[in-house]
Design a protein around this motif. Structure first.
Motif, PDB file in Angstrom:
ATOM      1  N   LEU A  46      -5.797  -1.090  -6.048  1.00  0.00           N
ATOM      2  CA  LEU A  46      -7.008  -1.439  -5.300  1.00  0.00           C
ATOM      3  C   LEU A  46      -7.839  -2.482  -6.042  1.00  0.00           C
ATOM      4  O   LEU A  46      -8.455  -3.357  -5.436  1.00  0.00           O
ATOM      5  CB  LEU A  46      -7.853  -0.185  -5.032  1.00  0.00           C
ATOM      6  N   LEU A  76       1.283   4.407  -2.753  1.00  0.00           N
ATOM      7  CA  LEU A  76       0.993   5.806  -2.436  1.00  0.00           C
ATOM      8  C   LEU A  76       2.209   6.694  -2.675  1.00  0.00           C
ATOM      9  O   LEU A  76       2.098   7.797  -3.218  1.00  0.00           O
ATOM     10  CB  LEU A  76       0.525   5.953  -0.984  1.00  0.00           C
ATOM     11  N   GLY A 112      -7.943   3.563   0.889  1.00  0.00           N
ATOM     12  CA  GLY A 112      -7.533   3.776  -0.502  1.00  0.00           C
ATOM     13  C   GLY A 112      -8.614   4.476  -1.304  1.00  0.00           C
ATOM     14  O   GLY A 112      -8.353   5.447  -2.015  1.00  0.00           O
ATOM     15  N   PHE A 121       0.817  -1.221   0.000  1.00  0.00           N
ATOM     16  CA  PHE A 121       0.000   0.000   0.000  1.00  0.00           C
ATOM     17  C   PHE A 121       0.852   1.273   0.000  1.00  0.00           C
ATOM     18  O   PHE A 121       0.700   2.149  -0.846  1.00  0.00           O
ATOM     19  CB  PHE A 121      -0.944  -0.035   1.206  1.00  0.00           C
ATOM     20  N   LEU A 150      -2.875   3.862  -7.986  1.00  0.00           N
ATOM     21  CA  LEU A 150      -3.631   3.448  -6.798  1.00  0.00           C
ATOM     22  C   LEU A 150      -4.873   2.651  -7.213  1.00  0.00           C
ATOM     23  O   LEU A 150      -5.218   1.661  -6.570  1.00  0.00           O
ATOM     24  CB  LEU A 150      -4.013   4.671  -5.957  1.00  0.00           C
TER      25      LEU A 150
END
Length: 566
Positions: A513, A497, A554, A493, A509
């Motif tokens: 996801l 980012l 997210g 994650f 991103l």
RNA sequence: GCACCUGUAGCUCAGUUGGAUUAGAGCACCGGUCUACGAAACCGGGGGCCGUAGGUUCGAAUCCUACCAGGUGCGCCA
């Protein structure tokens, strides 16, 4: 925690102790599972420069790497790759602790400019990309611990406003009956184009506005306020984090403009050409000697948007910006290239380390043509959002939802708006994209509804198990392939980012996801959670919780709301 | 004329800065999986000269050159 950087640090340290040089290990996620979790691709490049055998260098680097706590194995492969397999215990512990995002300690100030609609008319679809993409980047920078200053550089100055104010007088409009700004703008524009006398009066209005005539100014303020309330409404519906405090209108730079010209002059950058004041820079001269000017003052003495943008850079310097970001349409590329270059030359950006223009492509209709109404006009954003909500509601009804009418309406808003935003965010911002209702509202594929569904399913498990997700704790032990894959994705994650923050591409991103949701679905299909033995159940519930949190955070960074059920 | 962007499956899009004999997703098409932790899901199959042609090297969708096609910008709008 940025796992990729952590691995890179370790391997680069080993490279240093073998070669005496600081070189990038070029750590990448492995494309194939046979090649481990991550791989180091940099060895071959380094070996080549040192004229040694890549595989031998790789062996030596492996021997020097300190990795017991995070890495299970390091293996030389192919012409000189190092395949890296992570220890299960490493990511288990990381996930058990739960804090996947580490904020920066030494913070930097980032000034980000986005949305910036023209207040002469209502917001239309052309404003969508900058608004949504900019907001996502701002939120991500915020979340990573940067000091983020948003700037909404709204257009509230210039000829168009003379035209509108003049027409308010002519038509005897007051703020109360100016509900439909778009129509008023169009009729004013028509008059301006067709009636020379009116056009003349409109120009005179601009002069009295800019020289501070009280009556004109009051009218102008009233108009701006109506227009701003339209914007607020759109931002509210879109869930965009811009507020009045972020407003930095064009007009606010008015007083600074003569200073900008003076400063340019002092630096010897100003040159008169065909009556206008220009800056000519070496780097904007073609090989044939054609010089590309940046015009900062018109022959009639008026200032231009280049002047305003230079003033805005001065302002950002004063705000203490370490980095400035602009998100606008790609058509302004040359403009910002020039403005940045001139600002640098003029010493307006001494403390600013990075100046980024993140440009966006256009939104097109399914025929590949610009996205317009049947009559060829621009599409109002409010109309677009209405349609999104309506379509989402129809979809819910067609699925035979058991929820009440009001629940369905609320859901339709979250789903419809989320779908529109996600469709935009999930594409590479550089390229034009085709706006397609069916694609964005699909319940499968890289869409908002697919992820909202994954999230709702996770919440359903907790309801079934009668547990509070945030109270879960204990050991994570990923035994099956599908749960290991999910865990491995979860710890990426921060890496993702960081990358969005550096490069300004929110679609990284989105892809992440989507991938996470899809890995969750596989995990969910393949393994039992509630019927598993106690230890496995606890571990899997915790994995579900972490997945849900990452999805929720997210998506919220993209400005999209999750749903407890749908 | 000059400059920038784009060209990947029938369609919509990825491809993490040059990486691994086989370039990935979703839609659409063909087939399979529910007496159910939400099938709004999952699994499998067919489908590609990565615009074209050269070049750089251990290795190219990615870098360089030329060309083709589409889009955009370039002195007083923002």
């Amino acid at each position: 925690m940025n796992v990729k950087s952590l691995i890179a640090e370790r391997i680069e340290l080993a490279i240093y102790s073998v070669t005496g040089q600081h070189s990038s290990a070029d750590i990448q996620l492995s494309t194939k599972s046979e090649h481990g979790d991550y791989q180091a691709n940099g060895i071959m490049r380094i070996a080549k420069a040192l004229k040694i055998k890549p595989r031998e260098l790789a062996e030596q680097v492996i021997a020097q790497t300190e990795y017991g706590d995070i890495v299970e194995s390091l293996v030389v492969a192919g012409p000189g790759f190092i395949n890296i397999e992570l220890k299960n215990s490493f990511f288990s512990e990381l996930l058990e602790k739960g804090n996947l995002i580490k904020k920066r300690e030494k913070t930097k100030t980032v000034v980000i400019d986005y949305s910036s609609p023209n207040l002469a008319k209502e917001m239309h679809v052309g404003h969508l990309r900058s608004t949504i993409i900019g907001d996502a980047i701002a939120r991500i920078l915020d979340c990573l611990g940067y000091n983020v200053i948003r700037q909404n550089h709204v257009g509230d100055w210039g000829t168009q406003f003379g035209m509108l104010i003049e027409n308010m007088e002519h038509e005897n409009f007051s703020s109360e009956n100016l509900a439909d700004l778009e129509t008023f703008y169009r009729s004013s524009k028509k008059k301006f184009d067709e009636d020379p006398e009116f056009a003349q009066q409109a120009r005179a209005r601009v002069v009295s506005l800019q020289s501070g005539d009280q009556l004109t100014r009051n009218q102008w303020l009233r108009f701006i306020n109506i227009s701003l309330s339209h914007c607020r409404e759109i931002y509210e519906r879109l869930g965009v984090s811009l507020s009045d405090e972020d407003l930095a209108p064009e007009s606010s730079y008015n007083a600074l403009l003569p200073t900008v010209i003076e400063a340019l002059n002092k630096r010897g950058l100003l040159e008169e050409s065909e009556g206008a004041q220009c800056v000519f820079l070496e780097e904007f001269t073609s090989s044939e000697g054609d010089r590309q000017p940046l015009i900062v003052r018109k022959s009639d003495g008026g200032y231009l948007y280049a002047t305003t943008d230079l003033a805005a850079i001065l302002h950002r310097e004063n705000l203490g910006a370490d980095r400035i970001i602009y998100i606008t349409d790609a058509r302004q590329k040359l403009h910002f290239k020039q403005v940045f270059a001139v600002a640098k030359q003029a010493g307006f950006a001494k403390k600013i380390e990075q100046m980024n223009h993140f440009s966006t492509g256009a939104m097109l209709a399914s025929n590949g043509r610009p996205f317009k109404t049947r009559e060829g006009g621009t599409i109002r954003l409010s109309d677009l959002l209405n349609e999104a909500e309506q379509r989402a509601l129809n979809l819910l009804k067609s699925k035979g939802s058991e929820l009440t009418e009001t629940e369905q309406n609320d859901l339709a808003k979250a789903i419809g708006i989320g779908a529109v935003k996600y469709a935009d965010l999930s594409k590479n911002r550089n390229s034009d994209y085709i706006f397609d209702w069916d694609n964005m509202l699909a319940l499968n594929g890289n869409t908002a509804p697919y992820m909202q569904y994954a999230y709702a399913r996770i919440q359903s498990i907790f309801r079934q198990a009668e547990v509070q997700p945030d109270s879960l704790s204990g050991k994570i032990n990923p035994v099956a392939q599908s749960e290991r894959a999910l865990c491995k994705e979860l710890i990426r994650f921060q890496e993702v980012l960081d990358q969005v923050a550096a490069e300004g591409f929110p679609h990284y991103l989105c892809v992440y996801l989507y991938n996470l949701s899809s890995l969750f679905s596989k995990f969910y299909e393949e393994l039992t959670i509630l019927d598993a033995d106690k230890e496995k159940q606890a571990s899997r519930l915790l994995i579900c919780e972490r997945t849900g949190s990452v999805l929720k955070l997210g998506l919220s960074l993209l400005g999209i709301t999750v749903l407890e059920r749908m």
